[in-house]
Design a protein around this motif. Structure first.
Motif, mmCIF file in Angstrom:
data_model
loop_
_atom_site.group_PDB
_atom_site.id
_atom_site.type_symbol
_atom_site.label_atom_id
_atom_site.label_comp_id
_atom_site.label_asym_id
_atom_site.label_seq_id
_atom_site.Cartn_x
_atom_site.Cartn_y
_atom_site.Cartn_z
ATOM 1 N N ILE A 17 0.866 -1.184 0.000
ATOM 2 C CA ILE A 17 0.000 0.000 0.000
ATOM 3 C C ILE A 17 0.900 1.230 0.000
ATOM 4 O O ILE A 17 1.759 1.342 0.877
ATOM 5 N N PRO A 18 0.733 2.120 -0.982
ATOM 6 C CA PRO A 18 -0.252 2.110 -2.075
ATOM 7 C C PRO A 18 0.077 1.076 -3.142
ATOM 8 O O PRO A 18 1.241 0.710 -3.336
ATOM 9 N N TYR A 22 -11.173 6.458 0.903
ATOM 10 C CA TYR A 22 -10.685 5.744 -0.286
ATOM 11 C C TYR A 22 -11.530 6.059 -1.513
ATOM 12 O O TYR A 22 -11.020 6.075 -2.639
ATOM 13 N N GLU A 70 -2.993 5.769 -1.148
ATOM 14 C CA GLU A 70 -3.268 4.996 -2.362
ATOM 15 C C GLU A 70 -4.038 5.817 -3.377
ATOM 16 O O GLU A 70 -3.794 5.722 -4.589
ATOM 17 N N PHE A 102 -7.774 -3.181 -1.734
ATOM 18 C CA PHE A 102 -7.174 -2.405 -0.640
ATOM 19 C C PHE A 102 -7.517 -3.051 0.702
ATOM 20 O O PHE A 102 -6.648 -3.211 1.574
#
Length: 729
Positions: free
Chosen positions: A61-62, A479, A527, A539
């Motif tokens: 991540i990312p 997100y 991200e 994710f």
């Protein structure tokens, strides 16, 4: 600056003052929230952003831009060699990843000039097939690992990815065979830390920098001045920190906390010396992070004015640094001497922060003092500006020219658009995306940092601790944000530098709470800012591995509390329903004042309408009620909106807690006197109140009678008792 969506004129009226404070409190209407999320859900670079999942995911991540899995794995053991050639940058990065591996996995790596099998090689290579200075490639086979990049920044991020690829498996620490080619979607990938409301020590700033680096975040926007404090040493104006860095906290508990050394209420505060700033800036640079300092002007100036009253637009400035939250009307005046003062400050700031950008705030400058000042009005005529918005624009343009002369660029909150934007200014858009759209459409660069989604003072879960804004902003909402407004053309989108999340600290008193509010939501924004992939399921699948790394590094991150059924006869303030949501806040109690003296209670309350509902209570066997209450200071600057707060006349001098049946205008079924709680700064359990049983389920409404808005009486908990429990009392 803490936000609402829509631009508005700053008029001294009830509606505007309430809107302004709601902005500070991070509130907006449900309709506005829905509209914003709808707009943002359709945003994106069509040529960059993909909603497709990576076919060969890795726990990084990312998410990297390109991943190809191979066969086998590279084993990392004590003594595995790091090869970095002759370059100092390669050596620095190898030492960095070696330290990470030792701290998180307990494995010690060696160093060698050997570039053959069995080594992890870092190389700066002009011919590397990755784009941009932050791009890198990583090729791991069972025999060796090679991390390469055009630039040391890319090499650093390749090292971060390598560390994330490591995991404990059968046979020890291992890295899967993989080929990664990766580069960021946006150049500006930031977090803002508010050190003005609450001071964080330098060691915490360094820890935050370390954690940002592990998420490939590269900008720390450091909010150093505001109404409540001036936190950066300015040699030419020492009173800025001698006076401006210290305040007495709001409320009677703080006023009663006498410092024996002075015989006066104890001061809260702290500041960063120039030597500390230089050290922090250098440390950040070693982690590929640029620090952008913010020096607020022309508003949020109360601390500076307390230090140097001659700077005030008001003829009667306050000599104390204030402790209320909200929006003060304090503005700098516009005398030539004051503009010179601001340039002098920026001159020293420029010498400390070598990055390209200096942030000058520019938000929430309520123009009342300028309008009321004959001298400011005369100065406007001298300068040939037609109104107060143009006057602010004059200051911004003057500071922009000064910074340009120093080789720097000015950035400010989106209010700097009002009255005309300085030619080379960059806009940070917090009132939704409109500021960024307007700036980019006019050919100016912009950074998206919209409320409420990217305001991390909103709680990540519906939990009472730590305190924060009343609304919950989940990691999934963060997100879902896409910093590429669909309203812009492809050419205009090139002006979007990137994205930033903000950690305002009015209700985040300690560094560990900053960590809790920031992580793992910072991973989501990282991200969003870096990866061309948009994949919430992916994710989510990668997140547990990141949380394990947090644990290894000692990060106090947010995670939901175990769910439990509600007690049918007991509710805390967070389990009760609020009667309204005008300005809901999760507020910490005033006492104990000493942070070592015990944990403070946290209350959920709408400060405009302190009223709670115990919904659908079974009263068929209830014969009495016990309530625990607290009191918090009304330390909120909301202008004339305070007159909209309804006060119920008390029957006694200090007031009562009233309990009504079915709704807040219903039958009064209990009255609990507040007299036992008046002298107690912490939570008080009020005497038992008898109530008659009622058939069926009913809502119970809890309100306080009082003569003034200060203090705010709040519910801590309510306990309904049956006949046996009541007799036991």
């Amino acid at each position: 600056m803490i936000g609402e969506l829509e631009p508005r004129e700053y008029r001294q009226s009830q509606h505007t003052a309430l809107a302004a404070f709601s902005k500070r409190s991070g509130l907006m209407s449900v309709a506005a929230v829905a509209l914003t999320l709808l707009m943002l859900s359709g945003c994106g670079h069509s040529e960059q952003l993909s909603s497709a999942r990576i076919d060969t995911p890795v726990n990084v991540i990312p998410a990297p831009g390109s991943v190809e899995r191979g066969e086998g794995r590279f084993m990392v053991t004590d003594g595995t060699q790091l090869a970095f050639g002759d370059g100092a940058e390669g050596k620095r990065i190898a030492e960095y990843v070696s330290d990470l591996v030792r701290r998180t996995y307990g494995v010690g790596l060696g160093s060698s000039g050997n570039t053959g099998n069995g080594v992890i090689q870092f190389e700066l290579a002009a011919g590397t097939s990755v784009t941009g200075p932050e791009g890198y490639s990583l090729v791991a086979t069972p025999e060796r690992i090679v991390v390469s990049a055009h630039d040391a920044r890319g090499l650093f991020y390749g090292a971060v990815t390598l560390w994330q690829l490591m995991s404990q498996g059968e046979g020890g620490l291992q890295v899967p065979a993989v080929t990664i080619k990766d580069s960021p979607r946006f150049d500006w990938r930031g977090l803002m830390l508010d050190s003005a409301r609450y001071y964080q020590p330098p060691e915490f700033i360094r820890k935050l920098i370390d954690l940002m680096a592990l998420h490939k975040l590269n900008v720390l926007h450091w909010h150093l001045t505001d109404d409540q404090a001036w936190r950066i040493e300015i040699k030419k104006y020492p009173r800025l920190t001698e006076v401006g860095a210290w305040r007495v906290a709001a409320g009677p508990a703080a006023a009663a906390d006498i410092d024996p050394a002075t015989g006066k209420p104890r001061l809260y505060g702290g500041y960063y010396s120039q030597d500390e700033v230089r050290e922090i800036v250098a440390y950040a640079a070693s982690r590929n992070i640029t620090i952008v300092p913010e020096i607020d002007m022309p508003g949020h100036a109360s601390a500076a004015i307390a230090a140097y009253p001659r700077l005030a637009a008001s003829s009667k400035p306050s000599p104390q640094v204030p402790a209320d939250w909200g929006i003060y009307s304090s503005l700098f005046n516009v005398e030539e001497s004051t503009l010179t003062f601001l340039e002098d400050v920026l001159d020293e700031v420029v010498s400390l922060f070598p990055g390209a950008y200096i942030h000058i705030g520019g938000d929430e400058a309520v123009k009342d003092e300028w309008k009321a000042s004959p001298r400011v009005q005369a100065r406007m005529r001298e300068l040939g500006v037609k109104d107060e918005h143009e006057l602010q624009s004059y200051i911004v343009q003057r500071m922009e020219k000064f910074l340009s002369s120093k080789g720097r660029r000015l950035i400010g909150w989106d209010e700097i658009l009002e009255g005309g934007l300085a030619p080379n200014a960059t806009v940070m858009s917090w009132r939704g995306i409109d500021g960024a759209v307007a700036a980019a459409s006019a050919g100016h660069d912009a950074v998206l940092s919209p409320h409420p989604t990217l305001y991390f003072d909103h709680r990540p879960y519906d939990v009472p601790r730590p305190p924060g804004r009343g609304r919950v902003i989940t990691i999934e909402e963060v997100y879902a944000f896409d910093p590429a407004p669909a309203a812009l053309s492809e050419e205009q989108r090139k002006h979007i530098l990137g994205v930033q999340a903000n950690i305002w600290t009015e209700h985040i008193r300690t560094p560990d709470r900053v960590e809790f509010m920031a992580f793992p939501r910072a991973a989501a924004i990282a991200e969003v800012a870096w990866s061309p992939v948009k994949d919430w399921d992916g994710f989510s699948a990668r997140l547990p591995a990141l949380l394990d790394r947090y644990k290894a590094l000692g990060v106090r991150f947010a995670q939901p509390a175990p769910s439990r059924p509600l007690d049918p006869f007991r509710r805390t303030s967070h389990e009760l329903s609020l009667c309204s949501d005008k300005i809901p806040l999760s507020l910490e109690d005033d006492a104990p004042v000493d942070s070592q003296g015990g944990e403070r209670a946290v209350f959920l309350v709408d400060i405009m309408q302190p009223c709670w509902l115990f919904k659908a209570a079974d009263l068929s066997k209830v014969t009495s009620l016990v309530a625990s209450v607290g009191q918090v200071p009304f330390n909120f600057q909301i202008g004339d909106a305070v007159t909209a707060i309804e006060l119920q006349a008390p029957a006694t001098a200090v007031g009562e807690l009233e309990v009504r049946l079915d709704d807040c205008n219903g039958e009064r079924v209990a009255v609990l006197p507040l007299a036992p709680a008046v002298g107690n700064f912490a939570v008080t359990k009020l005497p038992v109140a008898k109530i008659a049983p009622r058939e069926g389920r009913h809502d119970l409404c809890f309100t306080f009678t009082r003569k003034s808005v200060d203090p705010i009486w709040v519910i801590d908990s309510v306990q309904l008792q049956t006949s046996s429990a009541g007799e036991a009392e």
